[in-house]
Design an enzyme around this catalytic site. Structure first.
Site, PDB file in Angstrom:
ATOM      1  N   TYR A 116       1.347  -1.328  11.328  1.00 54.06           N
ATOM      2  CA  TYR A 116       0.770  -1.898  10.094  1.00 54.06           C
ATOM      3  C   TYR A 116       1.776  -1.808   8.946  1.00 54.06           C
ATOM      4  O   TYR A 116       2.016  -2.784   8.219  1.00 54.06           O
ATOM      5  CB  TYR A 116      -0.499  -1.115   9.745  1.00 54.06           C
ATOM      6  CG  TYR A 116      -1.131  -1.501   8.441  1.00 54.06           C
ATOM      7  CD1 TYR A 116      -1.899  -2.651   8.343  1.00 54.06           C
ATOM      8  CD2 TYR A 116      -0.963  -0.712   7.300  1.00 54.06           C
ATOM      9  CE1 TYR A 116      -2.487  -3.004   7.142  1.00 54.06           C
ATOM     10  CE2 TYR A 116      -1.552  -1.059   6.103  1.00 54.06           C
ATOM     11  CZ  TYR A 116      -2.310  -2.200   6.022  1.00 54.06           C
ATOM     12  OH  TYR A 116      -2.890  -2.560   4.827  1.00 54.06           O
ATOM     13  N   LYS A 170       3.530  -4.722   6.562  1.00 52.36           N
ATOM     14  CA  LYS A 170       3.401  -4.786   5.093  1.00 52.36           C
ATOM     15  C   LYS A 170       4.774  -4.715   4.418  1.00 52.36           C
ATOM     16  O   LYS A 170       5.002  -5.371   3.402  1.00 52.36           O
ATOM     17  CB  LYS A 170       2.501  -3.647   4.567  1.00 52.36           C
ATOM     18  CG  LYS A 170       1.097  -3.631   5.114  1.00 52.36           C
ATOM     19  CD  LYS A 170       0.321  -4.895   4.843  1.00 52.36           C
ATOM     20  CE  LYS A 170      -0.169  -4.987   3.428  1.00 52.36           C
ATOM     21  NZ  LYS A 170      -1.030  -6.192   3.237  1.00 52.36           N
ATOM     22  N   SER A 203       0.854  -1.189   0.000  1.00 50.27           N
ATOM     23  CA  SER A 203       0.000   0.000   0.000  1.00 50.27           C
ATOM     24  C   SER A 203       0.886   1.234   0.000  1.00 50.27           C
ATOM     25  O   SER A 203       1.961   1.225   0.607  1.00 50.27           O
ATOM     26  CB  SER A 203      -0.869  -0.028   1.256  1.00 50.27           C
ATOM     27  OG  SER A 203      -1.481   1.223   1.412  1.00 50.27           O
ATOM     28  N   SER A 204       0.413   2.308  -0.649  1.00 55.57           N
ATOM     29  CA  SER A 204       1.240   3.523  -0.691  1.00 55.57           C
ATOM     30  C   SER A 204       1.398   4.142   0.695  1.00 55.57           C
ATOM     31  O   SER A 204       2.278   4.959   0.911  1.00 55.57           O
ATOM     32  CB  SER A 204       0.633   4.536  -1.658  1.00 55.57           C
ATOM     33  OG  SER A 204      -0.638   4.923  -1.206  1.00 55.57           O
ATOM     34  N   CYS A 205       0.542   3.724   1.668  1.00 55.74           N
ATOM     35  CA  CYS A 205       0.648   4.316   3.006  1.00 55.74           C
ATOM     36  C   CYS A 205       1.858   3.785   3.768  1.00 55.74           C
ATOM     37  O   CYS A 205       2.112   4.203   4.886  1.00 55.74           O
ATOM     38  CB  CYS A 205      -0.637   4.113   3.805  1.00 55.74           C
ATOM     39  SG  CYS A 205      -0.891   2.435   4.321  1.00 55.74           S
ATOM     40  N   HIS A 232     -12.014   5.689   4.875  1.00 57.81           N
ATOM     41  CA  HIS A 232     -11.110   6.658   4.250  1.00 57.81           C
ATOM     42  C   HIS A 232     -11.921   7.874   3.794  1.00 57.81           C
ATOM     43  O   HIS A 232     -13.154   7.870   3.823  1.00 57.81           O
ATOM     44  CB  HIS A 232     -10.391   5.999   3.057  1.00 57.81           C
ATOM     45  CG  HIS A 232      -9.468   4.893   3.471  1.00 57.81           C
ATOM     46  ND1 HIS A 232      -9.529   3.625   2.938  1.00 57.81           N
ATOM     47  CD2 HIS A 232      -8.479   4.864   4.386  1.00 57.81           C
ATOM     48  CE1 HIS A 232      -8.613   2.869   3.512  1.00 57.81           C
ATOM     49  NE2 HIS A 232      -7.960   3.596   4.384  1.00 57.81           N
TER      50      HIS A 232
HETATM   51  N1  LIG Z   1      -8.387   0.057   0.739  1.00 58.04           N
HETATM   52  C1  LIG Z   1      -7.393   0.769   0.235  1.00 58.04           C
HETATM   53  O1  LIG Z   1      -7.522   1.989  -0.059  1.00 58.04           O
HETATM   54  C2  LIG Z   1      -6.072   0.090  -0.066  1.00 58.04           C
HETATM   55  C3  LIG Z   1      -5.124   0.839  -0.726  1.00 58.04           C
HETATM   56  C4  LIG Z   1      -3.905   0.247  -1.021  1.00 58.04           C
HETATM   57  C5  LIG Z   1      -3.666  -1.068  -0.620  1.00 58.04           C
HETATM   58  N2  LIG Z   1      -4.597  -1.788   0.022  1.00 58.04           N
HETATM   59  C6  LIG Z   1      -4.220  -3.160   0.460  1.00 58.04           C
HETATM   60  O2  LIG Z   1      -5.100  -4.138  -0.034  1.00 58.04           O
HETATM   61  C7  LIG Z   1      -5.200  -5.224   0.900  1.00 58.04           C
HETATM   62  C8  LIG Z   1      -6.677  -5.508   1.174  1.00 58.04           C
HETATM   63  O3  LIG Z   1      -7.287  -4.314   1.648  1.00 58.04           O
HETATM   64  P1  LIG Z   1      -8.867  -4.092   1.617  1.00 58.04           P
HETATM   65  O4  LIG Z   1      -9.071  -2.633   1.601  1.00 58.04           O
HETATM   66  O5  LIG Z   1      -9.487  -4.975   0.589  1.00 58.04           O
HETATM   67  O6  LIG Z   1      -9.248  -4.641   3.085  1.00 58.04           O
HETATM   68  P2  LIG Z   1     -10.631  -5.297   3.553  1.00 58.04           P
HETATM   69  O7  LIG Z   1     -11.752  -4.791   2.727  1.00 58.04           O
HETATM   70  O8  LIG Z   1     -10.682  -5.137   5.039  1.00 58.04           O
HETATM   71  O9  LIG Z   1     -10.442  -6.843   3.205  1.00 58.04           O
HETATM   72  C9  LIG Z   1      -9.516  -7.663   3.891  1.00 58.04           C
HETATM   73  C10 LIG Z   1      -9.922  -9.105   3.716  1.00 58.04           C
HETATM   74  O10 LIG Z   1      -9.002  -9.916   4.448  1.00 58.04           O
HETATM   75  C11 LIG Z   1      -9.759 -10.871   5.195  1.00 58.04           C
HETATM   76  N3  LIG Z   1      -9.039 -11.246   6.410  1.00 58.04           N
HETATM   77  C12 LIG Z   1      -8.590 -10.409   7.395  1.00 58.04           C
HETATM   78  N4  LIG Z   1      -8.005 -11.137   8.350  1.00 58.04           N
HETATM   79  C13 LIG Z   1      -8.074 -12.454   7.971  1.00 58.04           C
HETATM   80  C14 LIG Z   1      -7.643 -13.665   8.553  1.00 58.04           C
HETATM   81  N5  LIG Z   1      -7.013 -13.691   9.741  1.00 58.04           N
HETATM   82  N6  LIG Z   1      -7.902 -14.817   7.894  1.00 58.04           N
HETATM   83  C15 LIG Z   1      -8.572 -14.796   6.713  1.00 58.04           C
HETATM   84  N7  LIG Z   1      -8.982 -13.683   6.094  1.00 58.04           N
HETATM   85  C16 LIG Z   1      -8.739 -12.521   6.734  1.00 58.04           C
HETATM   86  C17 LIG Z   1     -11.060 -10.177   5.528  1.00 58.04           C
HETATM   87  O11 LIG Z   1     -12.071 -11.121   5.818  1.00 58.04           O
HETATM   88  P3  LIG Z   1     -13.276 -10.715   6.828  1.00 58.04           P
HETATM   89  O12 LIG Z   1     -13.841  -9.429   6.293  1.00 58.04           O
HETATM   90  O13 LIG Z   1     -14.199 -11.868   6.750  1.00 58.04           O
HETATM   91  O14 LIG Z   1     -12.622 -10.519   8.149  1.00 58.04           O
HETATM   92  C18 LIG Z   1     -11.323  -9.435   4.214  1.00 58.04           C
HETATM   93  O15 LIG Z   1     -11.929 -10.297   3.274  1.00 58.04           O
HETATM   94  C19 LIG Z   1      -4.419  -4.792   2.147  1.00 58.04           C
HETATM   95  O16 LIG Z   1      -3.168  -5.419   2.126  1.00 58.04           O
HETATM   96  C20 LIG Z   1      -4.264  -3.289   1.972  1.00 58.04           C
HETATM   97  O17 LIG Z   1      -3.065  -2.815   2.544  1.00 58.04           O
HETATM   98  C21 LIG Z   1      -5.827  -1.247   0.309  1.00 58.04           C
END
Ligand SMILES: NC(=O)c1ccc[n+]([C@@H]2O[C@H](COP(=O)([O-])OP(=O)(O)OC[C@H]3O[C@@H](n4cnc5c(N)ncnc54)[C@H](OP(=O)(O)O)[C@@H]3O)[C@@H](O)[C@H]2O)c1
Length: 318
Positions: A141, A145, A112-114, A184
């Site tokens: 966090y 990462k 992630s860019s953060c 966000h």
């Molecule tokens: N959102 C952004 O703006 C953004 C930007 C850049 C990068 N990212 C990166 O993208 C990735 C995903 O982010 P997201 O925004 O999609 O997050 P999210 O919507 O919270 O999704 C995370 C997923 O991981 C699952 N999970 C969490 N803990 C788990 C565990 N112990 N075992 C199995 N599954 C687990 C969650 O399942 P449950 O919901 O069932 O717990 C959910 O399906 C991260 O690495 C983040 O850093 C996100």
């Protein structure tokens, strides 16, 4: 061999999240629906190495997209840093190690860019990683990462395992977190203007001056970029994913106000912080590989608001 042209199961870890569900949609659009494999968090806790082992043993995926992570806003990160560092280190270590040992052909890890240093040059190049102090509010966090990126590099170097990392900018889209505390800025603005419209509020007061510059990428474009990189990128360094389109928070707020279609006035509370004046990623590498985003910010905002409008009552954080 390109992932999307070949055979073998594709495991999307975190398939119900914002990023994971977009990856599932992108794989379906690419004709890979019959190759998808996944498991809900309730069945396979990825922090548990034995559960991960059983899943890889049973499913034998050929490709892995690792979008499972413990993710949260500033509040959650400040309150529970131990959970953020521990859970993410466990998830990425277990999944990357199992993928290598079970002969997975290629893995993509979501950074992630953060996690770039707080004072990184703008636009942020991939080479800025680990060149300065991190943002203190999410350093636990970010360090987890960064360890995931280093795991990919180290498994590539020592074992020849084809693991790549990507660094998406701020994402938004269907399935986002619209919680006013934990969400966000973009989904929060959608919710604030939608509430103003439905309650007939004359104004909405937002934090800061509105002058901070940011970049927002629709999660479906990000997912397409991930599939593109699985097919076209084998580098050791992470690859940024962004739009190259910069927008002030004031401009973003006005666009969202228009999309939501409310006449309310936008007021700015100058006593509240703006955050970093400008935060955007340098996407030269992604562009040089030939990838282009498809959705403009206005198109993305319209479809995201339509989705929010349809799902308002069953959303997480509401
Ligand atoms: N959102 C952004 O703006 C953004 C930007 C850049 C990068 N990212 C990166 O993208 C990735 C995903 O982010 P997201 O925004 O999609 O997050 P999210 O919507 O919270 O999704 C995370 C997923 O991981 C699952 N999970 C969490 N803990 C788990 C565990 N112990 N075992 C199995 N599954 C687990 C969650 O399942 P449950 O919901 O069932 O717990 C959910 O399906 C991260 O690495 C983040 O850093 C996100």
């Amino acid at each position: 061999m390109r992932m999307t042209d070949t055979e073998g199961k594709i495991y999307v870890a975190g398939h119900r999240g914002l990023v994971g569900s977009a990856l599932m949609r992108a794989l379906k659009r690419s004709g890979c629906e019959h190759r998808l494999c996944f498991t809900p968090h309730s069945e396979t806790d990825l922090r548990d190495p034995q559960a991960v082992e059983r899943f890889f043993e049973r499913e034998k995926p050929a490709y892995v997209l690792l979008a499972a992570a413990k993710v949260g806003g500033i509040g959650a990160n400040s309150r529970k840093p131990a959970e953020f560092i521990r859970d993410n280190l466990l998830i990425e270590t277990n999944v990357i190690d199992a993928a290598y040992r079970h002969g997975v052909q290629k893995l993509l890890f979501l950074g992630s860019s953060c996690i770039y240093p707080r004072m990184a040059p703008q636009p942020i190049p991939e080479s800025a990683l680990l060149t300065g102090p991190l943002e203190p509010t999410n350093s636990a966090y970010a360090l987890a990462k960064i360890a995931g990126i280093e795991l990919c590099r180290s498994y590539r170097k020592q074992y020849g395992f084809n693991a790549i990392s990507v660094m998406p900018t701020n994402l938004y889209g269907p399935g986002d977190n619209f919680d006013l505390e934990g969400g966000h800025v973009l989904p929060t603005l959608i919710r604030r203007f939608d509430e103003a419209k439905r309650k007939g509020l004359p104004s909405v007061t937002l934090w800061g001056t509105g002058r901070a510059i940011r970049e927002f990428l629709h999660v479906d474009d990000m997912a397409d970029a991930c599939l593109f990189l699985m097919d076209h990128y084998d580098g050791d360094e992470p690859c940024n994913i962004g739009t190259g389109e910069e927008v002030t928070i004031a401009d973003l707020a006005e666009r969202i106000r228009k999309v939501v279609d409310t006449p309310c006035t936008i007021l700015w509370d100058h006593s509240k912080p703006d955050g970093t004046p400008r935060k955007v990623v340098d996407c030269s590498k992604l562009l040089s590989l030939g990838f282009r985003v498809k959705l403009s910010l206005d198109e993305g905002l319209r479809s995201t608001y339509a989705w929010y409008d349809q799902h308002r009552d069953s959303l997480r954080g509401i």
